[in-house]
Design a protein around this motif. Structure first.
Motif, PDB file in Angstrom:
ATOM      1  N   ASP A 116     -65.813  30.171  14.861  1.00  0.00           N
ATOM      2  CA  ASP A 116     -66.848  29.472  14.118  1.00  0.00           C
ATOM      3  C   ASP A 116     -66.321  29.148  12.714  1.00  0.00           C
ATOM      4  OD1 ASP A 116     -70.000  28.969  14.053  1.00  0.00           O
ATOM      5  OD2 ASP A 116     -69.439  29.862  12.135  1.00  0.00           O
ATOM      6  N   LYS A 117     -66.886  28.110  12.103  1.00  0.00           N
ATOM      7  CA  LYS A 117     -66.406  27.717  10.776  1.00  0.00           C
ATOM      8  C   LYS A 117     -66.590  28.828   9.746  1.00  0.00           C
ATOM      9  CE  LYS A 117     -70.745  25.302   9.712  1.00  0.00           C
ATOM     10  NZ  LYS A 117     -71.349  23.982   9.354  1.00  0.00           N
ATOM     11  N   THR A 118     -67.569  29.705   9.956  1.00  0.00           N
ATOM     12  CA  THR A 118     -67.776  30.799   9.006  1.00  0.00           C
ATOM     13  C   THR A 118     -66.673  31.847   9.092  1.00  0.00           C
ATOM     14  OG1 THR A 118     -69.125  32.118  10.540  1.00  0.00           O
ATOM     15  CG2 THR A 118     -70.271  30.484   9.198  1.00  0.00           C
ATOM     16  N   ASP A 119     -65.955  31.894  10.212  1.00  0.00           N
ATOM     17  CA  ASP A 119     -64.924  32.917  10.399  1.00  0.00           C
ATOM     18  C   ASP A 119     -63.750  32.734   9.445  1.00  0.00           C
ATOM     19  OD1 ASP A 119     -66.481  33.889  12.510  1.00  0.00           O
ATOM     20  OD2 ASP A 119     -65.455  32.627  13.983  1.00  0.00           O
ATOM     21  N   HIS A 120     -63.572  31.533   8.918  1.00  0.00           N
ATOM     22  CA  HIS A 120     -62.446  31.264   8.021  1.00  0.00           C
ATOM     23  C   HIS A 120     -62.691  31.803   6.614  1.00  0.00           C
ATOM     24  CE1 HIS A 120     -60.207  28.502  10.682  1.00  0.00           C
ATOM     25  NE2 HIS A 120     -61.403  28.179  11.136  1.00  0.00           N
ATOM     26  N   ARG A 121     -63.944  31.814   6.197  1.00  0.00           N
ATOM     27  CA  ARG A 121     -64.204  32.094   4.783  1.00  0.00           C
ATOM     28  C   ARG A 121     -64.970  33.385   4.519  1.00  0.00           C
ATOM     29  NH1 ARG A 121     -67.732  27.700   6.115  1.00  0.00           N
ATOM     30  NH2 ARG A 121     -69.950  28.268   5.983  1.00  0.00           N
ATOM     31  N   VAL A 122     -65.440  34.068   5.560  1.00  0.00           N
ATOM     32  CA  VAL A 122     -66.207  35.287   5.331  1.00  0.00           C
ATOM     33  C   VAL A 122     -65.311  36.358   4.689  1.00  0.00           C
ATOM     34  CG1 VAL A 122     -65.734  36.203   7.635  1.00  0.00           C
ATOM     35  CG2 VAL A 122     -67.749  36.986   6.395  1.00  0.00           C
ATOM     36  N   PRO A 123     -65.790  37.062   3.666  1.00  0.00           N
ATOM     37  CA  PRO A 123     -64.982  38.142   3.072  1.00  0.00           C
ATOM     38  C   PRO A 123     -64.869  39.314   4.042  1.00  0.00           C
ATOM     39  CG  PRO A 123     -67.180  38.101   2.118  1.00  0.00           C
ATOM     40  CD  PRO A 123     -67.082  36.880   2.967  1.00  0.00           C
ATOM     41  N   VAL A 124     -63.774  40.032   3.978  1.00  0.00           N
ATOM     42  CA  VAL A 124     -63.543  41.158   4.875  1.00  0.00           C
ATOM     43  C   VAL A 124     -63.246  42.414   4.066  1.00  0.00           C
ATOM     44  CG1 VAL A 124     -62.726  39.723   6.787  1.00  0.00           C
ATOM     45  CG2 VAL A 124     -61.084  40.561   5.097  1.00  0.00           C
ATOM     46  N   ALA A 125     -63.462  43.563   4.713  1.00  0.00           N
ATOM     47  CA  ALA A 125     -63.217  44.842   4.051  1.00  0.00           C
ATOM     48  C   ALA A 125     -61.731  45.091   3.844  1.00  0.00           C
ATOM     49  CB  ALA A 125     -63.831  45.970   4.876  1.00  0.00           C
ATOM     50  N   ALA A 126     -60.917  44.594   4.769  1.00  0.00           N
ATOM     51  CA  ALA A 126     -59.462  44.748   4.688  1.00  0.00           C
ATOM     52  C   ALA A 126     -58.839  43.625   5.500  1.00  0.00           C
ATOM     53  CB  ALA A 126     -59.022  46.117   5.218  1.00  0.00           C
ATOM     54  N   PRO A 127     -57.662  43.158   5.110  1.00  0.00           N
ATOM     55  CA  PRO A 127     -57.029  42.061   5.859  1.00  0.00           C
ATOM     56  C   PRO A 127     -56.495  42.536   7.206  1.00  0.00           C
ATOM     57  CG  PRO A 127     -55.548  42.893   4.174  1.00  0.00           C
ATOM     58  CD  PRO A 127     -56.864  43.603   3.958  1.00  0.00           C
ATOM     59  N   ILE A 128     -56.210  41.590   8.079  1.00  0.00           N
ATOM     60  CA  ILE A 128     -55.532  41.964   9.314  1.00  0.00           C
ATOM     61  C   ILE A 128     -54.136  42.452   8.945  1.00  0.00           C
ATOM     62  CG2 ILE A 128     -56.859  40.287  10.649  1.00  0.00           C
ATOM     63  CD1 ILE A 128     -54.366  38.534  10.777  1.00  0.00           C
ATOM     64  N   SER A 129     -53.573  43.298   9.786  1.00  0.00           N
ATOM     65  CA  SER A 129     -52.251  43.843   9.483  1.00  0.00           C
ATOM     66  C   SER A 129     -51.197  42.751   9.575  1.00  0.00           C
ATOM     67  CB  SER A 129     -51.911  44.965  10.469  1.00  0.00           C
ATOM     68  OG  SER A 129     -51.736  44.439  11.774  1.00  0.00           O
ATOM     69  N   ALA A 130     -50.106  42.942   8.855  1.00  0.00           N
ATOM     70  CA  ALA A 130     -49.010  41.973   8.900  1.00  0.00           C
ATOM     71  C   ALA A 130     -48.449  41.851  10.310  1.00  0.00           C
ATOM     72  CB  ALA A 130     -47.909  42.401   7.922  1.00  0.00           C
ATOM     73  N   GLU A 131     -48.439  42.978  11.045  1.00  0.00           N
ATOM     74  CA  GLU A 131     -47.914  42.958  12.413  1.00  0.00           C
ATOM     75  C   GLU A 131     -48.821  42.149  13.339  1.00  0.00           C
ATOM     76  OE1 GLU A 131     -46.580  46.674  10.339  1.00  0.00           O
ATOM     77  OE2 GLU A 131     -48.506  45.678  10.658  1.00  0.00           O
ATOM     78  N   LEU A 132     -50.137  42.307  13.180  1.00  0.00           N
ATOM     79  CA  LEU A 132     -51.068  41.534  14.005  1.00  0.00           C
ATOM     80  C   LEU A 132     -50.942  40.049  13.682  1.00  0.00           C
ATOM     81  CD1 LEU A 132     -53.366  41.187  16.012  1.00  0.00           C
ATOM     82  CD2 LEU A 132     -54.973  41.708  14.164  1.00  0.00           C
ATOM     83  N   GLN A 133     -50.856  39.731  12.408  1.00  0.00           N
ATOM     84  CA  GLN A 133     -50.690  38.328  12.034  1.00  0.00           C
ATOM     85  C   GLN A 133     -49.431  37.749  12.659  1.00  0.00           C
ATOM     86  OE1 GLN A 133     -51.423  36.723   7.944  1.00  0.00           O
ATOM     87  NE2 GLN A 133     -49.212  36.302   7.981  1.00  0.00           N
ATOM     88  N   ALA A 134     -48.338  38.498  12.614  1.00  0.00           N
ATOM     89  CA  ALA A 134     -47.081  38.018  13.194  1.00  0.00           C
ATOM     90  C   ALA A 134     -47.240  37.750  14.686  1.00  0.00           C
ATOM     91  CB  ALA A 134     -45.975  39.034  12.942  1.00  0.00           C
ATOM     92  N   ASN A 135     -47.953  38.632  15.390  1.00  0.00           N
ATOM     93  CA  ASN A 135     -48.152  38.430  16.826  1.00  0.00           C
ATOM     94  C   ASN A 135     -49.010  37.205  17.099  1.00  0.00           C
ATOM     95  OD1 ASN A 135     -46.604  40.598  17.621  1.00  0.00           O
ATOM     96  ND2 ASN A 135     -48.325  42.031  17.706  1.00  0.00           N
ATOM     97  N   LEU A 136     -50.008  36.967  16.267  1.00  0.00           N
ATOM     98  CA  LEU A 136     -50.893  35.825  16.465  1.00  0.00           C
ATOM     99  C   LEU A 136     -50.189  34.499  16.190  1.00  0.00           C
ATOM    100  CD1 LEU A 136     -54.122  37.298  14.870  1.00  0.00           C
ATOM    101  CD2 LEU A 136     -53.887  36.558  17.255  1.00  0.00           C
ATOM    102  N   LEU A 137     -49.131  34.520  15.418  1.00  0.00           N
ATOM    103  CA  LEU A 137     -48.409  33.291  15.096  1.00  0.00           C
ATOM    104  C   LEU A 137     -47.421  32.886  16.191  1.00  0.00           C
ATOM    105  CD1 LEU A 137     -47.617  33.772  11.290  1.00  0.00           C
ATOM    106  CD2 LEU A 137     -49.593  32.680  12.361  1.00  0.00           C
ATOM    107  N   LYS A 138     -47.252  33.733  17.190  1.00  0.00           N
ATOM    108  CA  LYS A 138     -46.280  33.449  18.248  1.00  0.00           C
ATOM    109  C   LYS A 138     -46.917  32.632  19.366  1.00  0.00           C
ATOM    110  CE  LYS A 138     -43.921  37.747  17.155  1.00  0.00           C
ATOM    111  NZ  LYS A 138     -43.742  39.162  17.509  1.00  0.00           N
TER     112      LYS A 138
END
Length: 251
Positions: free
Chosen positions: A67-89
């Protein structure tokens, strides 16, 4: 290295209608919550209403489109660098901003469909300024927390289907549930009941074939101990006239 294998026709979704015009897959996210408090891990499933068009009466995991709100909602902590790396593959490629939105979407969908919210207390005494689908977090003084999510698999619906999704299957531990909303699941809702069931148990036998493949991967990873980001991630997609499975290196 990427290894490739093709599921058999009896296992994939080749039996679904495939005569519709081409449409671009929509980004989507699914969340598999895991309870490891007993000897055998259990996952949370919801039974769909008998009157819905897609998979009536069947057990499913919460999930849906970004959803468009998923891009801008504030979060308690960011996703981990490892998870981000996996999602970029994998391809189509994903941006870092979209990777964050995918993880956040999994949390939102779980809250909307099951009433279970993964979050942490917002700093300070003021309730976070969240509205729309995120209002339940604000009322509980929480911010969504995607930092404990793991990517289990990615699957793209083959061409020719009336709806196509590029779905990322996430998992999270049940201990991350910070708030429960009463009344979300009821006889007239999209999900009419929730159940914690062991992987491989009867309620899961009628699940979508692709979902069962993802569960088999999750079962294998849980048997090796705590989930890790460096495990290979299965990527199911249509290529060369049939469904393929690539193993994207984890980490």
């Amino acid at each position: 290295m990427t290894e490739t294998a093709a599921p058999t026709a009896s296992d994939d979704i080749i039996t679904e209608p495939s005569h519709h015009p081409y449409c671009r897959p929509k980004d989507a996210a699914t969340l598999i919550l895991i309870d490891r408090s007993s000897a055998a891990p259990r996952v949370l499933v919801g039974r769909r209403h008998d009157n819905v068009v897609f998979m009536p009466g069947q057990f499913v995991f919460p999930g849906g489109r970004v959803d468009k709100t998923d891009h801008r909602v504030p979060v308690a902590a960011p996703i981990s660098a490892e998870l981000q790396a996996n999602l970029l593959k994998g391809s189509p490629k994903t941006t870092a901003t979209r990777a964050r939105a995918l993880a956040v979407a999994a949390i939102r969908e779980a809250c909307e469909e099951t009433g279970l919210c993964l979050g942490r207390a917002a700093p300070g005494s003021t309730k976070p300024a969240l509205d729309g689908p995120w209002a339940p977090f604000a009322s509980a003084g929480l911010l969504p927390d995607p930092s404990g999510l793991f990517l289990i698999a990615r699957a793209i619906t083959p061409p020719g289907r009336i709806k196509r999704f590029d779905t990322r299957f996430f998992s999270a531990d049940a201990s991350a549930i910070a708030h429960r909303i009463d009344g979300v699941v009821h006889a007239e809702a999209e999900l009419v009941e929730l159940a914690w069931v062991e992987i491989g148990s009867q309620p899961l036998a009628a699940m979508h074939p692709m979902t069962k493949k993802v569960l088999a991967e999750l079962k294998n990873r849980l048997s090796a101990g705590p989930l890790r980001h460096d495990a290979p991630v299965p990527f199911f997609h249509f290529y060369g006239g049939r469904m393929q499975m690539d193993l994207l290196p984890g980490g």
